[in-house]
Write a protein that holds these residues in place. Structure first.
Motif, PDB file in Angstrom:
ATOM      1  N   THR A 188      52.253  33.171  51.756  1.00 47.49           N
ATOM      2  CA  THR A 188      51.568  33.817  52.699  1.00 47.49           C
ATOM      3  C   THR A 188      52.015  34.070  54.036  1.00 47.49           C
ATOM      4  O   THR A 188      53.441  33.711  54.366  1.00 47.49           O
ATOM      5  CB  THR A 188      50.219  32.499  52.809  1.00 47.49           C
ATOM      6  OG1 THR A 188      51.046  31.487  53.513  1.00 47.49           O
ATOM      7  CG2 THR A 188      49.664  32.014  51.771  1.00 47.49           C
ATOM      8  N   ALA A 189      51.507  34.870  54.904  1.00 45.20           N
ATOM      9  CA  ALA A 189      51.842  35.090  56.116  1.00 45.20           C
ATOM     10  C   ALA A 189      50.771  35.328  57.258  1.00 45.20           C
ATOM     11  O   ALA A 189      49.612  35.497  56.581  1.00 45.20           O
ATOM     12  CB  ALA A 189      52.878  36.531  56.104  1.00 45.20           C
ATOM     13  N   SER A 190      50.780  34.967  58.293  1.00 48.24           N
ATOM     14  CA  SER A 190      49.889  35.094  59.405  1.00 48.24           C
ATOM     15  C   SER A 190      49.491  36.367  59.580  1.00 48.24           C
ATOM     16  O   SER A 190      50.365  37.401  59.421  1.00 48.24           O
ATOM     17  CB  SER A 190      50.401  34.492  60.663  1.00 48.24           C
ATOM     18  OG  SER A 190      49.408  34.769  61.699  1.00 48.24           O
ATOM     19  N   PHE A 191      48.518  36.718  60.183  1.00 45.95           N
ATOM     20  CA  PHE A 191      47.758  38.221  60.572  1.00 45.95           C
ATOM     21  C   PHE A 191      48.749  38.504  61.515  1.00 45.95           C
ATOM     22  O   PHE A 191      48.781  39.975  61.802  1.00 45.95           O
ATOM     23  CB  PHE A 191      46.434  38.132  60.985  1.00 45.95           C
ATOM     24  CG  PHE A 191      45.416  37.957  60.153  1.00 45.95           C
ATOM     25  CD1 PHE A 191      45.283  38.949  59.023  1.00 45.95           C
ATOM     26  CD2 PHE A 191      44.537  37.023  59.869  1.00 45.95           C
ATOM     27  CE1 PHE A 191      44.303  38.860  57.880  1.00 45.95           C
ATOM     28  CE2 PHE A 191      43.786  36.868  58.882  1.00 45.95           C
ATOM     29  CZ  PHE A 191      43.535  37.655  58.034  1.00 45.95           C
TER      30      PHE A 191
ATOM     31  N   ASP B  37      52.192  38.117  61.799  1.00 48.79           N
ATOM     32  CA  ASP B  37      53.473  38.220  61.734  1.00 48.79           C
ATOM     33  C   ASP B  37      53.856  39.647  61.932  1.00 48.79           C
ATOM     34  O   ASP B  37      53.264  40.381  61.589  1.00 48.79           O
ATOM     35  CB  ASP B  37      53.803  37.626  60.383  1.00 48.79           C
ATOM     36  CG  ASP B  37      53.927  36.204  60.056  1.00 48.79           C
ATOM     37  OD1 ASP B  37      53.799  35.421  61.165  1.00 48.79           O
ATOM     38  OD2 ASP B  37      53.847  35.551  58.759  1.00 48.79           O
TER      39      ASP B  37
ATOM     40  N   VAL C 222      48.748  38.295  53.274  1.00 48.18           N
ATOM     41  CA  VAL C 222      48.609  38.326  54.809  1.00 48.18           C
ATOM     42  C   VAL C 222      47.264  37.546  55.140  1.00 48.18           C
ATOM     43  O   VAL C 222      46.443  38.013  54.523  1.00 48.18           O
ATOM     44  CB  VAL C 222      48.675  39.720  55.277  1.00 48.18           C
ATOM     45  CG1 VAL C 222      48.373  39.525  56.851  1.00 48.18           C
ATOM     46  CG2 VAL C 222      50.012  40.111  54.997  1.00 48.18           C
ATOM     47  N   GLY C 223      47.339  36.613  56.020  1.00 42.13           N
ATOM     48  CA  GLY C 223      46.111  35.977  56.392  1.00 42.13           C
ATOM     49  C   GLY C 223      45.599  34.743  55.442  1.00 42.13           C
ATOM     50  O   GLY C 223      44.430  34.501  55.576  1.00 42.13           O
TER      51      GLY C 223
ATOM     52  N   GLN D 169      47.027  31.962  54.544  1.00 41.40           N
ATOM     53  CA  GLN D 169      47.558  30.407  54.491  1.00 41.40           C
ATOM     54  C   GLN D 169      46.480  29.521  54.294  1.00 41.40           C
ATOM     55  O   GLN D 169      46.866  28.257  54.340  1.00 41.40           O
ATOM     56  CB  GLN D 169      48.397  30.448  55.615  1.00 41.40           C
ATOM     57  CG  GLN D 169      48.011  30.603  56.888  1.00 41.40           C
ATOM     58  CD  GLN D 169      48.025  31.992  57.534  1.00 41.40           C
ATOM     59  OE1 GLN D 169      47.768  32.927  56.961  1.00 41.40           O
ATOM     60  NE2 GLN D 169      48.276  32.222  58.743  1.00 41.40           N
ATOM     61  N   TYR D 170      45.219  30.036  55.071  1.00 46.87           N
ATOM     62  CA  TYR D 170      44.258  28.831  55.154  1.00 46.87           C
ATOM     63  C   TYR D 170      43.256  29.024  53.910  1.00 46.87           C
ATOM     64  O   TYR D 170      42.017  28.463  54.100  1.00 46.87           O
ATOM     65  CB  TYR D 170      43.650  28.932  56.516  1.00 46.87           C
ATOM     66  CG  TYR D 170      44.593  28.573  57.651  1.00 46.87           C
ATOM     67  CD1 TYR D 170      45.117  27.344  57.635  1.00 46.87           C
ATOM     68  CD2 TYR D 170      44.953  29.553  58.587  1.00 46.87           C
ATOM     69  CE1 TYR D 170      46.377  27.283  58.826  1.00 46.87           C
ATOM     70  CE2 TYR D 170      45.824  29.451  59.535  1.00 46.87           C
ATOM     71  CZ  TYR D 170      46.514  28.193  59.459  1.00 46.87           C
ATOM     72  OH  TYR D 170      47.453  28.034  60.664  1.00 46.87           O
TER      73      TYR D 170
END
Length: 846
Positions: free
Chosen positions: A222-225, A227, A236-237, A239-240
Motif C-alpha cells: 500500500t501507499a499513501s495518497f 506518496d 494507493v490509499g 493502507q487503512y
C-alpha cells in the motif's frame, strides 16, 4: 464424620466415584477472618497485588502458609507438557512453568531415558529453552531435528527497520551437529504459524529432506495518497482499508492470523517454495476471501501434502470471519495437493535453463462433509498406507461437538487417496452406549469421540488400530479403536498402582515408542500429571489392567524466588469424588456429571461450598490436576472450601444429544442442572447449605450471574471472570455472534452464510435469557475480573453489570487487567486474580 450408610440412603439417585488419596496435609486450616484490608466494600475499583497479600496476613496465620505462598506451591506443582515425542530410546518433553517474578512462562526441556527399571530413580535436570525457540520438530527417524527460531538481526546486517528474522535450524546426528541455517525471506511470506493446537503444523517428508509448514501470506503493498512515487504494484490509499492494508483476522487469540498458505523448504538446498495448487484463491491485490490452510502432513509416499482448509470467504459459508479459538464448528475440509514437481525444483540447482512444470490440481478429499480436519498418515506396511481424519458430515451449530473417525487407503504408487476405500470407523454418538463399547466409566457408557485433533502418531504398527485420548464423562481416557470393526476399547492402567485401575483417573496418550509401546500421562484432581509407559502389547493383550510404569514423576518446578519453599505433596490436602446426578428436568436423559473437591476439614465438619460451572459452554471439566485442581485446589486446600465442578448438559463428553439440548436453553437448562448438582451435594451433609458461593468465567460467569439472580437464597457470594451478562448488547460486539443466537434462540437461528444483526424480537429474547434480566433479585456480594483486551466477551459486559450492582448498594469489586484477553492468563494477573477470589470468598462466605 457422617455415616456412609446414611449417605447412601439419602442419595439413592446419586452415584459416586471416589478417589482415596492419603489425607495427611502439610497445611493446617485456620478459619480466615474478614480482612478489611483486602476488600473494598465501598465499590471502588481496585486490585490488590500479591505482595500486599503476602505482607498482610494477620497474626492469626502465624505458623501457616500465606495465601500467596500457598498459591505459588499449587502452580509450581503443575505439569504442563507439550511437544512430547520418543526417539532413539529417549522421551523428550517440553514443560511450561510460571515465573511470577517476571510475569512470564518459561519452557524447560526434559530428555528422559526409557529404561527397564520399574521407575526412574533419578530424573536428569531439564534445560531451559530460550524464548527465541518457537518450535522443535524431530524427523521420523530421530536423526534430524528442525528448530524454528526468531532471532535478532545483528547490527552489521541491519540496514533497515526490521530487527527480527525467522530461521529454520537443521540439526543432524541426533541433534549434535548444526547442518544448515535457513533464513526465511520476508518476501516469501509473513510469520510462520506455530499454533499446533489448531491452524498450525510443521511436518517432515518421509525421506527427511523437506519440511512443509504454513505461514501468513504476504500483505498487499500500500501507499499513501501523498506518496511522491508509489510503486506500480502498490494500492494507493489502501493502507487503512479492510481487505487491503488491514486484514480481517480470526478474533480472540488470533489477532494476527488472517490468511495462511502452505510452503515447503528443502533442508539441504535451503530453497523455499509455495504450494500453489491449493484452494487458496488469494488475490494479490486483496486480502479478502480465500481459505486458511493448515494442519499439513506429507503423505506416506511423500508425493502429496494433505491439509485442512478453513473457509475464509472463498467457500461462501463465512461472509465474515468468526472467532476461531475454542470454536470447532467453523467450516473446513481436507485437501490433497501433489508436490512432486515442486520438491524436484527445490532439490535441484536451478541455473535458469530448466523447464518448469507444474504439479497437477488439488483434490478435495471430503467434499461431502461440512467439517473435516486433522489428517494423519500411517507408515507404509507391505506396500500399503492409510489416512485417518475427523469428520462430521452435517456439522453442528454449537461451538463443540462429537466427531466421527474416517479412514481411507492411500495409493502410495501415485500419491492419491483410494476413494472407494473411504469409510466411517466410529460415527457420531448421540446418546452414550449407542456404539463403541459397553464398558461404563465415570458413570456413563462410551459417549463418542470428543477431541479436537488426532495425535501426530496414532496408528499402531500393524495398522489395525488407532490410539488416542477422548473425553469420557468427567474424565479423559486413552482408547484404542479397531479399524476392522470400529470397536472402542478403553486402555485401563494405573501408573501408581499397577494392580488396580481407578476409573476416575484422567489419562492421556502422547505418542508411540519405536518398539510399539506408548508414552502416556496420568493425573488426578489432587495429583499433577506423571509421565508413564505402556508395554508394546497394551493394545492386543486382552487384559483388564495393562502393564505400565512411571518414567517421570516430575517434582514441583519453582522459578519464582519470592515464593516459599515448595513442599507440595501429591494426593494430600484434599480429596475428590465424581458425582452423577440423574436430573428430572430436560429432554435428554443423561447424568449431570460433577467433580467435587473436599478439604480435610470435611471429615469432621460442614464446610462452605464454591460451585464452579465451566465456561464454553461446550467443554468439560475433567478430573485432571491441571484443570480441576491447581487454582481450584488452592481454594480447597488453603481456604478449606469444598469445590463443585458441574458438567451441566451442554458439556462435551456426554453424547451429542446432551450437548445440543442446551442450544436455545441457555440460562435455564444449564442453570437448573447446576442447582440440581448443588442441592445433591448439600443433601450429603458434607457442606453448609448457608455458605454456598459460585465462581465462573465466560459462560461460567454467565451462569454465576444467573445463579445469584434466579436463586438468591442459595448462592450467597459470586466471583466472575469476563462474564457475559447482557447477550443483547454483546451480539454485535463479540467475535462469536453465532453463540449469542444459537444458545438463546436455538440451533439453526444463525445463518453462517448470511450475516445480519439480530432483530428487535431476537434482542428481546437475548435480554430475557441474560443475567441482567434478574439483576433486581441479586443480593450476593460480587467480584468481577476483566481482561481489557478480551474480544470474546467485551469488557463492557462486566462493567455494565458492576455498575448495576453498585447502584443497588451490593458489595462489589472490579479487577481490571489492561494487558489480558479473555483467559486472563498472564502469570502475574492470573495469580492476582485467584488471590483476590480467595480473599473475596473469605470475606463473604466464611
Amino acid at each position: 464424620m457422617i455415616n456412609s450408610v446414611l449417605l447412601v440412603s439419602i442419595l439413592a439417585n446419586i452415584s459416586f466415584v471416589t478417589a482415596s488419596p492419603s489425607l495427611h496435609s502439610s497445611l493446617s486450616f485456620v478459619p480466615a477472618r474478614r480482612h478489611l484490608a483486602f476488600i473494598n466494600n465501598d465499590s471502588k475499583i481496585d486490585s490488590v497485588s500479591t505482595e500486599k497479600f503476602k505482607s498482610s496476613m494477620s497474626s492469626e496465620h502465624e505458623g501457616t502458609m500465606s495465601d500467596a505462598d500457598a498459591y505459588h506451591e499449587m502452580v509450581s506443582a503443575a505439569v504442563d507438557l507439550s511437544s512430547v515425542y520418543a526417539r532413539n530410546g529417549i522421551v523428550t518433553a517440553t514443560r511450561s512453568v510460571r515465573d511470577i517474578d517476571t510475569n512470564s512462562r518459561r519452557s524447560f526441556l526434559y530428555n528422559i531415558p526409557l529404561t527397564e527399571d520399574s521407575q526412574q530413580t533419578f530424573l536428569p535436570p531439564p534445560t531451559e529453552l530460550p524464548s527465541k525457540i518457537k518450535a522443535r520438530i524431530p524427523s521420523p527417524s530421530g536423526d534430524k531435528l528442525a528448530i524454528l527460531t526468531e532471532e535478532s538481526i545483528p547490527a552489521v546486517e541491519n540496514s533497515g527497520a526490521e530487527t527480527k528474522r525467522t530461521v529454520f535450524e537443521i540439526w543432524e546426528n541426533r541433534g549434535h551437529r548444526l547442518a544448515k541455517r535457513i533464513v526465511l525471506p520476508k518476501e516469501k511470506h509473513g510469520a510462520v504459524c506455530t499454533d499446533f493446537e489448531w491452524f498450525g503444523g510443521i511436518s517432515w517428508s518421509p525421506d527427511e529432506s523437506v519440511l512443509v509448514y504454513n505461514a501468513e501470506l504476504s500483505s498487499v503493498k500500500t501507499a499513501s495518497f501523498f506518496d511522491d512515487s508509489p510503486s506500480q504494484d502498490a494500492s494507493v490509499g489502501g493502507q487503512y482499508t479492510l481487505g487491503v492494508g488491514k486484514r480481517e483476522t480470526w478474533g480472540e487469540k488470533y489477532t494476527t492470523t488472517a490468511l495462511l498458505g502452505l510452503f515447503c523448504v528443502n533442508v539441504q538446498t535451503g530453497k523455499i517454495g509455495a504450494i500453489n495448487n491449493t484452494p487458496l484463491m488469494h488475490n494479490e491485490s486483496s486480502n479478502d476471501g480465500g481459505y486458511v490452510l493448515g494442519q499439513a502432513q506429507f503423505s506416506s509416499c511423500g508425493k502429496s501434502v494433505v491439509y485442512t482448509g478453513w473457509d475464509a470467504g472463498g467457500g461462501g459459508e463465512m461472509p465474515r470471519r468468526l472467532g476461531a479459538i475454542y470454536c470447532f464448528q467453523r467450516p473446513c475440509k481436507i485437501y490433497s495437493s501433489p508436490v512432486s514437481e515442486l520438491l524436484r525444483r527445490l532439490a535441484s540447482v536451478d541455473d535458469g535453463t530448466e523447464e518448469k512444470t507444474d504439479d497437477s490440481e488439488f483434490e478435495c478429499i471430503t467434499s461431502d462433509e461440512r467439517l473435516a480436519r486433522s489428517p494423519r498418515f500411517s507408515t507404509i506396511v507391505d506396500g500399503k498406507a492409510k489416512l485417518a481424519y475427523l469428520c462430521n458430515k452435517h456439522g453442528f451449530d454449537t461451538h463443540g461437538g462429537c466427531m466421527a473417525l474416517h479412514v481411507a487407503d492411500w495409493n502410495v504408487s501415485v500419491g492419491t487417496i483410494v476413494k472407494e476405500s473411504q469409510r466411517v470407523v466410529v460415527d457420531v454418538v448421540s446418546l452414550p452406549g449407542e456404539r463403541g463399547t459397553s464398558e461404563v466409566i465415570s458413570g456413563i457408557q462410551f459417549p463418542g469421540l470428543w477431541f479436537n485433533q488426532l495425535p501426530a502418531q496414532c496408528f499402531s504398527s500393524d495398522l489395525e488400530h488407532i490410539v488416542t485420548t477422548s473425553e469420557w464423562g468427567c474424565t479423559t481416557k486413552v482408547i484404542s479403536i479397531s479399524l476392522t470393526d470400529g470397536s472402542v476399547t478403553p486402555i485401563n492402567f494405573n501408573l501408581l498402582d499397577g494392580s488396580g485401575h481407578k476409573e476416575e483417573l484422567s489419562q492421556r496418550f502422547l505418542c508411540f515408542t519405536e518398539g510399539g509401546g506408548a508414552v502416556v500421562t496420568q493425573s488426578e484432581a489432587n495429583r499433577p500429571a506423571i509421565l508413564g509407559y505402556l508395554q508394546p502389547d497394551f493394545i492386543n493383550n486382552g487384559s483388564d489392567i495393562h502393564s505400565s510404569k512411571v518414567i517421570a514423576d516430575m517434582v514441583p518446578f519453582s522459578c519464582t524466588s519470592s515464593g516459599a519453599d515448595v513442599c507440595f505433596k501429591p494426593g494430600t490436602g484434599y480429596s475428590y469424588k465424581i458425582i452423577n446426578v440423574q436430573p428430572s428436568h430436560g429432554d435428554v436423559d443423561v447424568p449431570i456429571g460433577s467433580v467435587l473437591l473436599l478439604p480435610e476439614q470435611a471429615q469432621h465438619e460442614k464446610v462452605p461450598l464454591i460451585v464452579v460451572p465451566h465456561g464454553g459452554p461446550h467443554t468439560c471439566m475433567p478430573t485432571s490436576y491441571e484443570r480441576a485442581g491447581l487454582s481450584y485446589g488452592f481454594l480447597c486446600k488453603q481456604g478449606g472450601y469444598a469445590v463443585l465442578h458441574v458438567n451441566f448438559r451442554g458439556s462435551t463428553g456426554f453424547g451429542q444429544a446432551a450437548l445440543e439440548s442446551l442450544a436455545g436453553n441457555a440460562g435455564s437448562l444449564d442453570v437448573e442442572d447446576v442447582v440440581s448438582a448443588t442441592r445433591a451435594v448439600i443433601d450429603t451433609g458434607l457442606v453448609d447449605a448457608n455458605r454456598v458461593g459460585v465462581c465462573g468465567g465466560s459462560h461460567g460467569g454467565f451462569l454465576a450471574g444467573h445463579l445469584v439472580g434466579q436463586h438468591p437464597d442459595l448462592f450467597k457470594v459470586a466471583a466472575m471472570r469476563n462474564p457475559c451478562t447482557n447477550i443483547a448488547s454483546m451480539a454485535t460486539a463479540t467475535d462469536i455472534p453465532d453463540w449469542c443466537y444459537i444458545e438463546t434462540l436455538g440451533a439453526g437461528s444463525y445463518k453462517f452464510s448470511n450475516f445480519r444483526p439480530p432483530s428487535r424480537d431476537e434482542l428481546g429474547v437475548m435480554w430475557d435469557k441474560s443475567p441482567i434480566a434478574h439483576i433486581d433479585k441479586v443480593q450476593a456480594p460480587t467480584l468481577i475480573a476483566l481482561g481489557m483486551k478480551d474480544l470474546r466477551v467485551p469488557p463492557s459486559q462486566g462493567i455494565e453489570y458492576f455498575h448495576a450492582l453498585r447502584a443497588k448498594g451490593i458489595p462489589t469489586k472490579l479487577l481490571v487487567y489492561e494487558d489480558c484477553d479473555h483467559a486472563i492468563e498472564k502469570v502475574a494477573s492470573e495469580a492476582d486474580h485467584w488471590l483476590n477470589i480467595k480473599q473475596w470468598f473469605d470475606r463473604h462466605l466464611l
